[in-house]
Design a protein around this motif. Structure first.
Motif, mmCIF file in Angstrom:
data_model
loop_
_atom_site.group_PDB
_atom_site.id
_atom_site.type_symbol
_atom_site.label_atom_id
_atom_site.label_comp_id
_atom_site.label_asym_id
_atom_site.label_seq_id
_atom_site.Cartn_x
_atom_site.Cartn_y
_atom_site.Cartn_z
ATOM 1 N N SER A 40 18.343 76.854 63.185
ATOM 2 C CA SER A 40 18.503 77.184 62.554
ATOM 3 C C SER A 40 19.923 76.614 62.100
ATOM 4 N N LEU A 41 20.316 76.622 60.956
ATOM 5 C CA LEU A 41 21.678 75.471 60.566
ATOM 6 C C LEU A 41 21.983 76.127 58.983
ATOM 7 N N SER A 42 23.547 76.650 58.679
ATOM 8 C CA SER A 42 23.798 76.976 57.439
ATOM 9 C C SER A 42 24.616 75.316 57.010
ATOM 10 N N SER A 43 24.473 74.651 57.725
ATOM 11 C CA SER A 43 24.644 73.197 57.318
ATOM 12 C C SER A 43 23.704 73.034 56.435
ATOM 13 N N VAL A 44 24.374 72.166 55.580
ATOM 14 C CA VAL A 44 23.537 71.108 53.739
ATOM 15 C C VAL A 44 23.529 70.060 53.993
ATOM 16 N N ASP A 45 21.628 69.463 54.303
ATOM 17 C CA ASP A 45 21.626 68.565 53.867
ATOM 18 C C ASP A 45 21.646 67.856 52.878
ATOM 19 N N LEU A 46 22.889 66.946 52.126
ATOM 20 C CA LEU A 46 22.935 66.406 50.908
ATOM 21 C C LEU A 46 22.472 65.367 50.340
ATOM 22 N N GLY A 47 21.381 64.452 51.430
ATOM 23 C CA GLY A 47 21.993 62.900 51.583
ATOM 24 C C GLY A 47 21.750 62.366 52.673
ATOM 25 N N GLN A 48 22.546 63.108 53.319
ATOM 26 C CA GLN A 48 23.611 62.369 53.894
ATOM 27 C C GLN A 48 23.389 62.331 55.494
ATOM 28 N N GLY A 49 21.849 62.873 55.789
ATOM 29 C CA GLY A 49 20.789 62.620 56.890
ATOM 30 C C GLY A 49 20.785 64.059 58.328
ATOM 31 N N ALA B 134 23.155 54.797 59.489
ATOM 32 C CA ALA B 134 24.731 55.082 59.914
ATOM 33 C C ALA B 134 24.573 53.276 58.835
ATOM 34 N N THR B 135 23.827 52.614 58.350
ATOM 35 C CA THR B 135 23.928 51.561 57.291
ATOM 36 C C THR B 135 23.822 51.421 56.358
ATOM 37 N N GLN B 136 23.088 53.409 55.875
ATOM 38 C CA GLN B 136 23.041 53.810 54.648
ATOM 39 C C GLN B 136 24.510 53.929 53.929
ATOM 40 N N GLN B 137 24.815 54.857 54.566
ATOM 41 C CA GLN B 137 26.171 55.425 54.822
ATOM 42 C C GLN B 137 27.033 53.889 54.407
ATOM 43 N N VAL B 138 27.259 53.835 54.788
ATOM 44 C CA VAL B 138 28.273 51.528 54.865
ATOM 45 C C VAL B 138 28.138 51.174 53.589
ATOM 46 N N ALA C 208 29.530 60.277 69.578
ATOM 47 C CA ALA C 208 29.467 59.974 67.616
ATOM 48 C C ALA C 208 30.547 60.272 67.478
ATOM 49 N N LYS C 209 31.133 59.385 65.759
ATOM 50 C CA LYS C 209 31.806 59.998 65.038
ATOM 51 C C LYS C 209 31.642 60.982 63.934
ATOM 52 N N GLY C 210 32.386 60.495 62.766
ATOM 53 C CA GLY C 210 32.198 61.088 61.614
ATOM 54 C C GLY C 210 32.082 59.642 61.080
ATOM 55 N N ILE C 211 31.244 59.462 59.875
ATOM 56 C CA ILE C 211 30.992 58.742 58.812
ATOM 57 C C ILE C 211 31.366 58.429 57.586
ATOM 58 N N GLY C 212 31.067 59.649 57.034
ATOM 59 C CA GLY C 212 30.966 60.042 55.116
ATOM 60 C C GLY C 212 31.855 59.296 54.584
ATOM 61 N N GLU C 213 32.850 59.974 54.663
ATOM 62 C CA GLU C 213 34.112 59.697 53.509
ATOM 63 C C GLU C 213 34.586 58.192 53.771
#
Lengths: 334, 161
Positions: free
Chosen positions: A40-49, A223-227, A287-292
């Motif tokens: 159970s999470l309140s974190s939202v998946d908006l496509g970042q995975g 991760a490649t998708q994000q990049v 892991a580190k963050g990659i999104g932004e």
């Protein structure tokens, strides 16, 4: 009149998570009676995975197949608290919280298995296919489905766990402003190859070379998708997108997709992407963050490539044909 | 003008519902028939995420008054997975990581279905042209182009077997 080719590069350091209020996220995990572990999470998946990453972290920690994990992010009213999906923090914060919760649940799972198998829990191991086994005696084993049923109906135990990741808040040193603003930093470099038409001013991005150091890439394909998706956004910001008008009157600004320009599927550069994996000590499995960060480096790389191609140094986005031509005119005047 | 009863063949099944004058095909699908795969993005025909097939041709459902297509055959994403099994295009989108947030995906898959129905062996340029009316913010388009070419290969392979 010619098409001039140029190359440029730019680098970015990007923080993972933030400092304010400790930036916490929680995760809860419990086993159903048939051995599916619900996170159970309140974190939202908006496509970042984040749902995939949370499931991977839980499966790895529990020692069970990923098919045994179900991620529920349905309700921020009733779920355990998450600060939100920002600051490239999801994988790091949520991943760590999930690992902590799954580790507690694994402890209970092994305790119940020890009772069922009449052995010591310290002598048990998971095999990754759904069985909990006695080390060195492979036939002495119980499947998680049987174990979860026994825990509920026979032993009166909940196979569950609680997790939270809290970065110790860091107040600035008054004299220097010094503080610890993030948890780790990811690094990247993009090299762009462009072609500038010195008659029309049109810039075309032909190729992008992306090198990313993001700790461990927990899911290299995502991760490649994000990049590459982020690099597309960078190209879009560099060459096309603006909410401000091209001319003094705001009436000339874009009001819809017909006027708000973005590159389409025919305008995409060839991308080459690779990861340098140097696991972060405080990251979930490194892991580190990659999104932004992914939309950042392409923009100055393209500006530098335009300079390399035709000598025009552009400092305002987007790098429109008009700005390129005005820059070329200014070069001729000097 | 009064509301009228409109009949459509939706994913092979005849459906009747009451439509207010001028109501769009998209609103009818989503609100009268409960088929929410087609999305309302820009509501002016510029983003493509509401794309459905009308008699096999891709149409932006947000710009079609439903009474103008009364009696015709409409195919939505819900009709693509026959019997709950994903088809070649859907499976290729999964395998090629061609979706992120998913908001454009229904429209992308429907234009791909229309393309492959009329041309089982499209060139990359054909695929790019087919999806050029559909906006994607996440993927950078490349994975979508690769997925549609892969789906075409798989579908041709299935036919030859």
């Amino acid at each position: 009149m010619a098409k001039l080719r140029g190359r440029g590069y730019a680098s970015v350091n990007y923080p993972t998570g933030m400092n304010l209020g400790g930036d916490p996220s929680q995760a809860l995990i419990h086993a159903t009676t048939t051995g599916t572990f619900v996170i159970s999470l309140s974190s939202v998946d908006l496509g970042q995975g984040i749902k995939t990453i949370a499931a991977q972290c839980a499966a790895e920690t529990l020692g069970l197949p990923i098919e045994n994990v179900l991620v529920d992010t349905a309700d921020t009213d009733t779920g355990p608290h998450c600060m939100g999906t920002f600051a490239s923090r999801g994988t790091h914060r949520v991943g760590n919280a999930v690992i902590m919760a799954a580790a507690e649940a694994r402890g209970v799972m092994l305790e119940v298995a020890a009772e069922e198998l009449e052995v010591d829990a310290a002598d048990l191991e998971t095999d990754g296919t759904g069985f909990i086994r006695l080390k060195g005696a492979q036939e002495k084993a119980i499947h998680i489905t049987d174990l979860a049923l026994a825990a509920h109906f026979k032993h009166g135990r909940t196979i569950s766990g609680r997790g939270i990741y809290l970065k110790e808040p860091s107040a600035p040193v008054p004299e220097t402003g010094e503080m610890d603003p993030d948890s780790c930093q990811a690094h990247a470099c993009t090299a762009a190859v462009v072609e500038v038409d010195d008659e029309t001013g049109v810039v075309e991005v032909l190729e992008l070379y992306n090198a990313y150091e993001i700790g461990r890439a927990l899911n290299p394909a995502m991760a490649t998708q994000q990049v590459e998706g982020g690099a597309w956004m960078g190209v879009s910001h560099a060459l096309f997108e603006t909410t401000e008008p091209y001319y003094p009157s705001r009436d000339h600004g874009p009001h819809d997709f017909a006027g708000y320009l973005m590159p389409g599927p025919a305008d995409i550069p060839v991308q080459h992407s690779l990861f340098l994996e140097r696991p972060a000590g405080n990251g979930p499995y490194g892991a580190k963050g990659i999104g932004e960060m992914t939309a950042n480096a392409p923009i100055p790389a393209i500006a530098n490539a335009i300079f390399d191609a035709c000598g025009v140094r552009l400092e305002s986005m987007p790098f429109t044909p008009e700005r390129v031509l005005r820059g070329l005119d200014a070069l001729r005047d000097t | 003008m009064p509301s009228q009863i409109v009949s459509l063949v939706v994913n092979g099944e005849r459906r009747e519902f009451i439509a207010a004058p001028g109501v769009t095909l998209l609103a009818s699908l989503r609100e009268s028939l409960g088929l929410t795969a087609a999305k309302r993005g820009c509501a002016q025909g510029a983003c493509g995420t509401c794309t459905v097939l009308v008699d096999g041709r891709p149409e932006v459902a947000c710009l079609v008054a439903v009474e103008t297509v009364a009696g015709r055959s409409v195919r939505t994403l819900e009709g693509v997975a026959a019997g709950g099994e994903l088809d070649e295009v859907q499976n290729a989108f999964v395998d090629c990581f061609a979706t992120q947030c998913g908001f454009c995906t229904a429209g992308m898959i429907m234009v791909a279905e229309a393309l492959l129905d009329r041309d089982p062996d499209p060139s990359e340029a054909d695929v790019v042209e087919a999806i050029s009316g559909n906006v994607c913010r996440c993927t950078g388009y490349r994975p979508i182009v690769i997925a549609i070419l892969e789906a075409a290969r798989r579908r041709r392979g299935a036919v030859s077997r």
